[in-house]
Structure formats: C-alpha cells, structure tokens
Design an enzyme around this catalytic site. Structure first.
Site, PDB file in Angstrom:
ATOM      1  N   ILE A  86      66.825  63.820  43.893  1.00 56.79           N
ATOM      2  CA  ILE A  86      67.615  62.634  44.264  1.00 56.79           C
ATOM      3  C   ILE A  86      69.047  63.068  44.532  1.00 56.79           C
ATOM      4  O   ILE A  86      69.679  63.713  43.692  1.00 56.79           O
ATOM      5  CB  ILE A  86      67.583  61.577  43.146  1.00 56.79           C
ATOM      6  CG1 ILE A  86      66.132  61.173  42.857  1.00 56.79           C
ATOM      7  CG2 ILE A  86      68.427  60.360  43.547  1.00 56.79           C
ATOM      8  CD1 ILE A  86      65.972  60.196  41.708  1.00 56.79           C
ATOM      9  N   HIS A 145      74.419  70.139  46.356  1.00 62.53           N
ATOM     10  CA  HIS A 145      73.342  70.752  45.551  1.00 62.53           C
ATOM     11  C   HIS A 145      71.973  70.266  45.992  1.00 62.53           C
ATOM     12  O   HIS A 145      70.998  71.024  46.046  1.00 62.53           O
ATOM     13  CB  HIS A 145      73.578  70.432  44.077  1.00 62.53           C
ATOM     14  CG  HIS A 145      72.852  71.339  43.149  1.00 62.53           C
ATOM     15  ND1 HIS A 145      71.977  70.882  42.192  1.00 62.53           N
ATOM     16  CD2 HIS A 145      72.860  72.689  43.035  1.00 62.53           C
ATOM     17  CE1 HIS A 145      71.476  71.912  41.526  1.00 62.53           C
ATOM     18  NE2 HIS A 145      72.005  73.014  42.011  1.00 62.53           N
ATOM     19  N   PHE A 186      52.648  68.995  49.154  1.00 59.90           N
ATOM     20  CA  PHE A 186      54.091  68.844  48.939  1.00 59.90           C
ATOM     21  C   PHE A 186      54.386  67.404  48.520  1.00 59.90           C
ATOM     22  O   PHE A 186      54.614  66.523  49.344  1.00 59.90           O
ATOM     23  CB  PHE A 186      54.858  69.207  50.215  1.00 59.90           C
ATOM     24  CG  PHE A 186      56.359  69.178  50.050  1.00 59.90           C
ATOM     25  CD1 PHE A 186      57.141  68.286  50.778  1.00 59.90           C
ATOM     26  CD2 PHE A 186      56.983  70.031  49.169  1.00 59.90           C
ATOM     27  CE1 PHE A 186      58.523  68.261  50.623  1.00 59.90           C
ATOM     28  CE2 PHE A 186      58.365  70.021  49.010  1.00 59.90           C
ATOM     29  CZ  PHE A 186      59.130  69.129  49.736  1.00 59.90           C
ATOM     30  N   GLU A 244      62.370  75.272  40.398  1.00 59.34           N
ATOM     31  CA  GLU A 244      61.423  76.148  39.681  1.00 59.34           C
ATOM     32  C   GLU A 244      59.969  75.968  40.136  1.00 59.34           C
ATOM     33  O   GLU A 244      59.091  76.756  39.779  1.00 59.34           O
ATOM     34  CB  GLU A 244      61.495  75.873  38.173  1.00 59.34           C
ATOM     35  CG  GLU A 244      62.724  76.428  37.483  1.00 59.34           C
ATOM     36  CD  GLU A 244      63.985  75.629  37.788  1.00 59.34           C
ATOM     37  OE1 GLU A 244      63.891  74.388  37.892  1.00 59.34           O
ATOM     38  OE2 GLU A 244      65.052  76.242  37.953  1.00 59.34           O
ATOM     39  N   GLU A 268      76.346  63.838  44.180  1.00 63.55           N
ATOM     40  CA  GLU A 268      77.663  63.816  44.839  1.00 63.55           C
ATOM     41  C   GLU A 268      77.954  65.075  45.642  1.00 63.55           C
ATOM     42  O   GLU A 268      78.908  65.122  46.410  1.00 63.55           O
ATOM     43  CB  GLU A 268      78.755  63.640  43.770  1.00 63.55           C
ATOM     44  CG  GLU A 268      78.669  62.341  42.993  1.00 63.55           C
ATOM     45  CD  GLU A 268      79.635  62.343  41.816  1.00 63.55           C
ATOM     46  OE1 GLU A 268      79.781  61.298  41.167  1.00 63.55           O
ATOM     47  OE2 GLU A 268      80.254  63.422  41.552  1.00 63.55           O
ATOM     48  N   THR A 269      77.160  66.115  45.423  1.00 65.36           N
ATOM     49  CA  THR A 269      77.493  67.425  46.008  1.00 65.36           C
ATOM     50  C   THR A 269      76.348  67.917  46.888  1.00 65.36           C
ATOM     51  O   THR A 269      75.260  67.332  46.893  1.00 65.36           O
ATOM     52  CB  THR A 269      77.709  68.469  44.878  1.00 65.36           C
ATOM     53  OG1 THR A 269      76.430  68.770  44.291  1.00 65.36           O
ATOM     54  CG2 THR A 269      78.678  67.934  43.825  1.00 65.36           C
ATOM     55  N   ALA A 294      62.813  70.952  40.558  1.00 69.97           N
ATOM     56  CA  ALA A 294      62.188  71.299  41.834  1.00 69.97           C
ATOM     57  C   ALA A 294      62.453  72.745  42.230  1.00 69.97           C
ATOM     58  O   ALA A 294      61.638  73.389  42.880  1.00 69.97           O
ATOM     59  CB  ALA A 294      62.683  70.357  42.928  1.00 69.97           C
TER      60      ALA A 294
HETATM   61  N1  LIG Z   1      69.133  67.345  40.716  1.00 69.78           N
HETATM   62  C1  LIG Z   1      67.788  67.612  40.623  1.00 69.78           C
HETATM   63  C2  LIG Z   1      67.304  68.837  40.194  1.00 69.78           C
HETATM   64  N2  LIG Z   1      68.156  69.819  39.847  1.00 69.78           N
HETATM   65  C3  LIG Z   1      67.773  70.923  38.982  1.00 69.78           C
HETATM   66  C4  LIG Z   1      67.136  72.099  39.750  1.00 69.78           C
HETATM   67  O1  LIG Z   1      65.846  71.760  40.247  1.00 69.78           O
HETATM   68  C5  LIG Z   1      66.977  73.303  38.800  1.00 69.78           C
HETATM   69  O2  LIG Z   1      66.104  72.931  37.734  1.00 69.78           O
HETATM   70  C6  LIG Z   1      68.309  73.755  38.250  1.00 69.78           C
HETATM   71  O3  LIG Z   1      69.187  74.003  39.337  1.00 69.78           O
HETATM   72  C7  LIG Z   1      68.161  75.023  37.383  1.00 69.78           C
HETATM   73  O4  LIG Z   1      67.600  76.056  38.130  1.00 69.78           O
HETATM   74  N3  LIG Z   1      65.968  69.063  40.128  1.00 69.78           N
HETATM   75  C8  LIG Z   1      65.069  68.073  40.485  1.00 69.78           C
HETATM   76  O5  LIG Z   1      63.846  68.284  40.410  1.00 69.78           O
HETATM   77  N4  LIG Z   1      65.538  66.859  40.917  1.00 69.78           N
HETATM   78  C9  LIG Z   1      66.865  66.597  41.000  1.00 69.78           C
HETATM   79  O6  LIG Z   1      67.269  65.458  41.412  1.00 69.78           O
HETATM   80  C1  LIG Z   2      69.694  67.239  43.559  1.00 68.16           C
HETATM   81  C2  LIG Z   2      70.727  67.551  42.558  1.00 68.16           C
HETATM   82  O1  LIG Z   2      70.846  68.664  42.071  1.00 68.16           O
HETATM   83  C3  LIG Z   2      71.703  66.456  42.267  1.00 68.16           C
HETATM   84  O2  LIG Z   2      71.010  65.401  41.649  1.00 68.16           O
HETATM   85  C4  LIG Z   2      72.821  66.933  41.374  1.00 68.16           C
HETATM   86  O3  LIG Z   2      73.798  65.905  41.430  1.00 68.16           O
HETATM   87  P1  LIG Z   2      75.297  66.312  41.846  1.00 68.16           P
HETATM   88  O4  LIG Z   2      75.232  66.770  43.304  1.00 68.16           O
HETATM   89  O5  LIG Z   2      76.110  65.024  41.697  1.00 68.16           O
HETATM   90  O6  LIG Z   2      75.764  67.400  40.909  1.00 68.16           O
END
Ligand SMILES: Nc1c(NC[C@H](O)[C@H](O)[C@H](O)CO)[nH]c(=O)[nH]c1=O
Ligand SMILES: CC(=O)[C@@H](O)COP(=O)(O)O
Length: 146
Positions: free
Chosen positions: A72, A78, A103, A48, A75-76, A46
């Site tokens: 989704i 992120h 969207f 990108e 744990e963090t 997402a």
């Molecule tokens: N955790 C999820 C991600 N994480 C990856 C990021 O979107 C990105 O590709 C990475 O940080 C490298 O730049 N992406 C999703 O689409 N869905 C997720 O649950």
């Molecule tokens: C949305 C995310 O990047 C997530 O799925 C990554 O999982 P975590 O927060 O446990 O590293």
C-alpha cells in the site's frame, strides 16, 4: 486432484492478506485441491516473497506457488521499489523454475482499494491468483481449459 500447492503470504497488512488467503483457499477447494495438499508459508513483507518462492520452487515439492501480499503506497517512493522488485523477482522465479506462480500481491494506493480486491467471491485477488496457477497446471498437462 492430487496437486500440491504452496501459498506464500506476507504478515504486512495481515487483515487484508488473511482475506486473500481465504480467497485462494476457496479457489483451491472449488477446483478439488485437497486442503492436506496445501501448505501456507508466512514472510515479513512483499520484498521477501520472491526468496521464499525461490526456495519452494527449488525444493520441487509443489506443483505451483501462490504469492499473496498487499503493498500500500505511503509517503515515499519505497512503494515503487517494494512492489516492483516483488513482481520482478516472482517473474524471475517462475521462468527460472518453470513453475506456475500466481501473483496475488496487491499493489494499491489506498486501504480501500485493497479491501475491494480482497473481499468475498471471485474478485478476490487471492482467488484469482490461485485459479490462475491451477489453469496453468492443466495447461502443462495438455488439458484444454474453457
Ligand atoms: N510497506 C509495505 C511493505 N514494506 C516492507 C517490505 O516488504 C520489507 O519487508 C522490508 O522492506 C524489509 O525488507 N511490505 C508489504 O508487504 N506491504 C507494504 O505496504
Ligand atoms: C510500500 C511501503 O513500503 C510503504 O507503505 C512505506 O510507507 P512510507 O513510504 O510512508 O515510508
């Protein structure tokens, strides 16, 4: 309908995202958009998606873009940054280029929530976001939508 639609979809959570793509394609078909006028682009995640949409919008080969993904929560924190920056980036592209941008990136806490929003029928967020851009295209044409 000679409308040209780009779909940008992530590879992350691909089973869910593939179901969103199916929903979007169904909406396009229901509105009479030819499959030959639709093009699918895949990106890693997402985070990108906005850059891909920006490049597509800049190219001016499409009337609208549908962005599909599934973020989704893990744990963090992120999740907050990926989801938030994806949404902000897409809004920026839409307003900068004046192009309808659907969207369809799920931002959910569980896989179950994502599955519930990517199933058959019009609750599919891919269907919803594709329909939204088609309504906006008709809006630009000055056509009233019901
Ligand atoms: N955790 C999820 C991600 N994480 C990856 C990021 O979107 C990105 O590709 C990475 O940080 C490298 O730049 N992406 C999703 O689409 N869905 C997720 O649950
Ligand atoms: C949305 C995310 O990047 C997530 O799925 C990554 O999982 P975590 O927060 O446990 O590293």
């Amino acid at each position: 309908m000679n409308t040209r639609i780009a779909i940008v979809a992530t590879r992350w959570n691909c089973e869910i995202v593939d179901a969103l793509i199916d929903g979007a394609r169904q909406a396009l078909s229901d509105w009479g958009v030819r499959g030959s006028n639709t093009r699918l682009y895949r990106v890693p995640g997402a985070f990108e998606v906005p850059l891909a949409c920006e490049r597509i919008a800049h190219g001016k080969h499409f009337d609208a873009v549908v962005a599909l993904g599934a973020v989704i929560r893990g744990e963090t924190p992120h999740f907050d940054f990926v989801a938030g920056e994806c949404a902000r980036g897409l809004q920026d592209v839409m307003l900068r280029y004046g192009i309808p941008l659907g969207f369809g990136v799920l931002t959910v806490d569980t896989v179950e929530q994502a599955t519930a929003r990517s199933g058959e029928g019009k609750d599919n967020k891919g269907y919803e976001s594709a329909q939204a851009v088609l309504e906006m295209i008709r809006f630009e044409w000055g056509l009233e939508t019901s």
